[in-house]
Design an enzyme around this catalytic site. Structure first.
Site, mmCIF file in Angstrom:
data_model
loop_
_atom_site.group_PDB
_atom_site.id
_atom_site.type_symbol
_atom_site.label_atom_id
_atom_site.label_comp_id
_atom_site.label_asym_id
_atom_site.label_seq_id
_atom_site.Cartn_x
_atom_site.Cartn_y
_atom_site.Cartn_z
ATOM 1 N N GLU A 1 -40.239 -25.055 -34.299
ATOM 2 C CA GLU A 1 -40.370 -23.927 -33.370
ATOM 3 C C GLU A 1 -41.855 -23.601 -33.246
ATOM 4 O O GLU A 1 -42.567 -23.572 -34.257
ATOM 5 C CB GLU A 1 -39.593 -22.719 -33.897
ATOM 6 C CG GLU A 1 -39.800 -21.431 -33.130
ATOM 7 C CD GLU A 1 -39.420 -21.555 -31.663
ATOM 8 O OE1 GLU A 1 -40.279 -21.203 -30.822
ATOM 9 O OE2 GLU A 1 -38.302 -22.003 -31.354
ATOM 10 N N ASP B 1 -45.985 -28.531 -32.191
ATOM 11 C CA ASP B 1 -45.508 -29.177 -30.976
ATOM 12 C C ASP B 1 -44.552 -30.313 -31.345
ATOM 13 O O ASP B 1 -44.909 -31.226 -32.091
ATOM 14 C CB ASP B 1 -46.720 -29.713 -30.208
ATOM 15 C CG ASP B 1 -46.344 -30.402 -28.922
ATOM 16 O OD1 ASP B 1 -46.491 -29.773 -27.870
ATOM 17 O OD2 ASP B 1 -45.920 -31.571 -28.966
ATOM 18 N N ASP C 1 -35.963 -24.066 -22.050
ATOM 19 C CA ASP C 1 -36.335 -23.412 -20.797
ATOM 20 C C ASP C 1 -35.986 -24.332 -19.626
ATOM 21 O O ASP C 1 -36.411 -25.481 -19.599
ATOM 22 C CB ASP C 1 -37.837 -23.106 -20.798
ATOM 23 C CG ASP C 1 -38.227 -22.113 -19.717
ATOM 24 O OD1 ASP C 1 -37.763 -22.276 -18.565
ATOM 25 O OD2 ASP C 1 -38.999 -21.189 -20.008
ATOM 26 N N LYS D 1 -37.765 -23.373 -11.084
ATOM 27 C CA LYS D 1 -38.499 -23.566 -9.833
ATOM 28 C C LYS D 1 -38.870 -25.042 -9.695
ATOM 29 O O LYS D 1 -39.301 -25.673 -10.658
ATOM 30 C CB LYS D 1 -39.756 -22.696 -9.814
ATOM 31 C CG LYS D 1 -39.449 -21.202 -9.750
ATOM 32 C CD LYS D 1 -40.720 -20.385 -9.673
ATOM 33 C CE LYS D 1 -40.395 -18.889 -9.601
ATOM 34 N NZ LYS D 1 -41.616 -18.051 -9.562
ATOM 35 N N ASP E 1 -27.479 -23.143 -20.378
ATOM 36 C CA ASP E 1 -26.689 -22.213 -19.575
ATOM 37 C C ASP E 1 -27.105 -22.289 -18.106
ATOM 38 O O ASP E 1 -26.730 -21.440 -17.307
ATOM 39 C CB ASP E 1 -26.840 -20.784 -20.102
ATOM 40 C CG ASP E 1 -28.266 -20.278 -19.977
ATOM 41 O OD1 ASP E 1 -29.206 -21.107 -20.089
ATOM 42 O OD2 ASP E 1 -28.470 -19.064 -19.777
ATOM 43 N N PHE F 1 -27.078 -14.406 -27.400
ATOM 44 C CA PHE F 1 -27.499 -14.701 -26.033
ATOM 45 C C PHE F 1 -26.337 -15.315 -25.250
ATOM 46 O O PHE F 1 -26.050 -14.941 -24.117
ATOM 47 C CB PHE F 1 -28.679 -15.670 -26.102
ATOM 48 C CG PHE F 1 -29.012 -16.355 -24.818
ATOM 49 C CD1 PHE F 1 -29.821 -15.745 -23.876
ATOM 50 C CD2 PHE F 1 -28.541 -17.631 -24.556
ATOM 51 C CE1 PHE F 1 -30.137 -16.391 -22.694
ATOM 52 C CE2 PHE F 1 -28.849 -18.286 -23.380
ATOM 53 C CZ PHE F 1 -29.649 -17.656 -22.450
#
EC number: 2.1.1.33
Length: 239
Positions: free
Chosen positions: A94, A121, A144, A148, A180, A219
């Site tokens: 992380e 990383d 993530d 876009k 999701d 979440f």
């Protein structure tokens, strides 16, 4: 909860070209508990980045199957999985230090001893530290989606990255993803299906039901209440 850990632009050898990362370094403020955990539990469970391959038997003090989780967020599900499977070893990566601190604190509180964590990383860790043919499972949960179009190249799941993961899995090892974001799930499916050496474990050749091994996060529970879907993909290394 968005866990994003690498830069997916590579040369023909799978090496990163430019450091366009799929994460934003939002280190944030450490709580006193997180700071305490980093100071006191990192020496036991933390792993510093190194240019040399890691010896998992030495790192964990035993021989056992290794699961690598990329982008564990605050670590709640990772700690739960490690606690539920004491016969396995878990390594989490992380980039956000508050999450690492929270994970360390939770692991200590739960008495988990089969977990090690890194704050680095992930692509560099995979290239430099993870031996080929060494992992039983790689987990990537809720990265993530960079929804876009102009940001799609930042998505961690791209062909070179999936090929890199393939090389680190043992024969029979599994790459488990969850998202999701339906468009990202479709992207993941397209990428993974294009790579020789993976077998989709879905009976319908697309998505699998959430395995019991993956805890439902807060979440995710909130998403279910709002009517959001979640897609799990599991691909086995078969060659």
């Amino acid at each position: 909860m968005k866990n994003d850990v690498i830069s997916p632009e590579f040369d023909e050898n799978g090496r990163p070209l430019r450091r366009i990362r799929s994460f934003v370094r939002r280190q944030g403020r450490l709580t006193k508990g997180q700071e305490h955990a980093l100071e006191n539990y990192w020496p036991v469970m933390g792993v510093e980045f190194s240019e040399a391959p890691v010896d998992f038997a030495t790192l964990f003090g035993r021989e056992a199957p290794v699961t690598l989780e990329i982008g564990f967020g605050m670590g709640a599900s990772l700690v739960a999985m490690a606690k539920a499977r004491p016969e396995q070893n878990f390594l989490g990566i992380e980039v956000h230090s508050p999450g690492v601190g929270a994970c360390l604190a939770s692991a200590h509180e739960e008495g988990v001893e089969n977990l090690r964590v890194m704050c680095h990383d992930a692509v560099e860790v995979l290239h430099k530290m993870i031996p080929d043919n060494s992992l039983s499972m790689v987990q990537l949960f809720f990265p993530d989606p960079w929804h876009k179009a102009r940001h799609n190249k930042r998505r961690i799941v791209q062909v070179p990255f999936a090929e890199l993961v393939l090389s680190k899995l043992k024969l029979g090892g599994v790459f488990h993803m969850a998202t999701d974001w339906e468009a990202y799930a479709e992207h993941m499916l397209e990428v993974m299906s294009s790579i020789d050496g993976y077998k989709n474990l879905s009976e319908s050749n697309d998505y699998v039901p959430r395995p019991q091994s993956r805890p439902v996060t807060k979440f995710e529970q909130r998403g279910h209440r709002l009517g959001h879907g979640v897609w799990d993909l599991m691909f086995e290394r078969v060659k």
